[in-house]
Write an enzyme that holds these catalytic residues in place. Structure first.
Site, PDB file in Angstrom:
ATOM      1  N   VAL A  72      -4.016   2.164  12.769  1.00  0.00           N
ATOM      2  CA  VAL A  72      -3.947   3.222  11.757  1.00  0.00           C
ATOM      3  C   VAL A  72      -4.837   2.862  10.573  1.00  0.00           C
ATOM      4  CG1 VAL A  72      -2.408   4.392  10.128  1.00  0.00           C
ATOM      5  CG2 VAL A  72      -1.617   3.907  12.451  1.00  0.00           C
TER       6      VAL A  72
ATOM      7  N   ASP B 227       4.273  -6.623   5.343  1.00  0.00           N
ATOM      8  CA  ASP B 227       4.048  -5.234   5.747  1.00  0.00           C
ATOM      9  C   ASP B 227       5.112  -4.363   5.082  1.00  0.00           C
ATOM     10  OD1 ASP B 227       4.110  -2.762   7.378  1.00  0.00           O
ATOM     11  OD2 ASP B 227       2.718  -3.835   8.684  1.00  0.00           O
TER      12      ASP B 227
ATOM     13  N   HIS C 279      -6.579  -6.321  10.881  1.00  0.00           N
ATOM     14  CA  HIS C 279      -5.353  -6.980  10.433  1.00  0.00           C
ATOM     15  C   HIS C 279      -4.589  -7.511  11.633  1.00  0.00           C
ATOM     16  CE1 HIS C 279      -4.684  -2.637  10.873  1.00  0.00           C
ATOM     17  NE2 HIS C 279      -3.478  -2.938  11.329  1.00  0.00           N
TER      18      HIS C 279
HETATM   19  P1  AMP Z   1      -1.848  -0.620  12.461  1.00  0.00           P
HETATM   20  O1  AMP Z   1      -1.078   0.434  13.184  1.00  0.00           O
HETATM   21  O2  AMP Z   1      -2.111  -1.832  13.324  1.00  0.00           O
HETATM   22  O3  AMP Z   1      -3.116  -0.081  11.846  1.00  0.00           O
HETATM   23  O4  AMP Z   1      -0.897  -1.116  11.303  1.00  0.00           O
HETATM   24  C1  AMP Z   1      -1.075  -0.870   9.942  1.00  0.00           C
HETATM   25  C2  AMP Z   1       0.065  -1.527   9.221  1.00  0.00           C
HETATM   26  O5  AMP Z   1      -0.233  -1.560   7.842  1.00  0.00           O
HETATM   27  C3  AMP Z   1       1.416  -0.800   9.378  1.00  0.00           C
HETATM   28  O6  AMP Z   1       2.367  -1.710   9.916  1.00  0.00           O
HETATM   29  C4  AMP Z   1       1.759  -0.386   7.943  1.00  0.00           C
HETATM   30  O7  AMP Z   1       3.140  -0.451   7.671  1.00  0.00           O
HETATM   31  C5  AMP Z   1       0.973  -1.405   7.138  1.00  0.00           C
HETATM   32  N1  AMP Z   1       0.620  -0.976   5.784  1.00  0.00           N
HETATM   33  C6  AMP Z   1      -0.024   0.159   5.416  1.00  0.00           C
HETATM   34  N2  AMP Z   1      -0.220   0.193   4.083  1.00  0.00           N
HETATM   35  C7  AMP Z   1       0.302  -0.968   3.598  1.00  0.00           C
HETATM   36  C8  AMP Z   1       0.416  -1.531   2.292  1.00  0.00           C
HETATM   37  N3  AMP Z   1      -0.053  -0.898   1.198  1.00  0.00           N
HETATM   38  N4  AMP Z   1       1.005  -2.732   2.156  1.00  0.00           N
HETATM   39  C9  AMP Z   1       1.489  -3.386   3.245  1.00  0.00           C
HETATM   40  N5  AMP Z   1       1.408  -2.922   4.493  1.00  0.00           N
HETATM   41  C10 AMP Z   1       0.844  -1.708   4.673  1.00  0.00           C
END
Ligand code: AMP
Ligand code: ZN
Length: 144
Positions: A99, A39, A104
């Site tokens: 988000v 992440d 995931h």
């Molecule tokens: P969520 O709030 O469960 O949708 O978490 C989305 C996660 O995706 C967050 O922890 C972000 O830091 C992570 N994230 C978003 N874009 C990327 C990316 N390009 N590479 C790795 N992690 C990402």
């Protein structure tokens, strides 16, 4: 045995772009069903993600053959991180802190209780009676 469900890709989705190699990721594991990577907005050191190689916004939209590969991959990643204490988290919907609308699973090490890294969880026990629990149970059970 049923035919396998082909992968589903959404061009505008950031995680589909990672799967397609259109944007980079710190890849930990990749097979035909799942991709695991670091992440880049970590809430703890070694915060990692495991995603199905199928675009589904919610866990309930994920075909079983993709969902089935998630936990073995998460287990492998957690072992490789080497953390003894950790949370596995999967958010669905904005109110539940999702988000990115591609399923995931977060693997979030919990180093200690004395710093603020890792997942902080509220656990607001609702004090429902057995009758209230039973009433909801009957409804859920009837839809199983
Ligand atoms: P969520 O709030 O469960 O949708 O978490 C989305 C996660 O995706 C967050 O922890 C972000 O830091 C992570 N994230 C978003 N874009 C990327 C990316 N390009 N590479 C790795 N992690 C990402
Ligand atoms: Zn996607």
């Amino acid at each position: 045995m049923s035919a396998s469900t082909p992968t589903k890709h959404l061009a505008s989705c950031i995680f589909c772009k990672i799967i397609a190699g259109e944007i980079p990721s710190f890849t930990l594991l990749s097979n035909d069903k799942v991709h695991a990577f670091m992440d880049i907005g970590p809430i703890a050191k070694n915060h990692a993600l495991v995603i199905p190689k199928y675009h589904a916004p919610r866990f309930t939209d994920t075909p079983d053959e993709y969902a089935a590969e998630i936990l073995p991959a998460a287990k492998k990643v957690a072992k490789a991180i080497g953390c003894d204490e950790y949370n596995i988290l999967q958010n669905n919907g904005r109110n539940a802190h999702q988000v990115v609308d591609h399923v995931h699973f977060h693997i979030i090490p919990k180093e200690s209780d004395s710093d603020d890294s890792g997942l902080g969880i509220g656990w607001p026990t609702q004090g429902l009676s057995m009758d209230q629990i039973k009433e909801e149970y009957e409804k859920v059970k009837s839809r199983m």
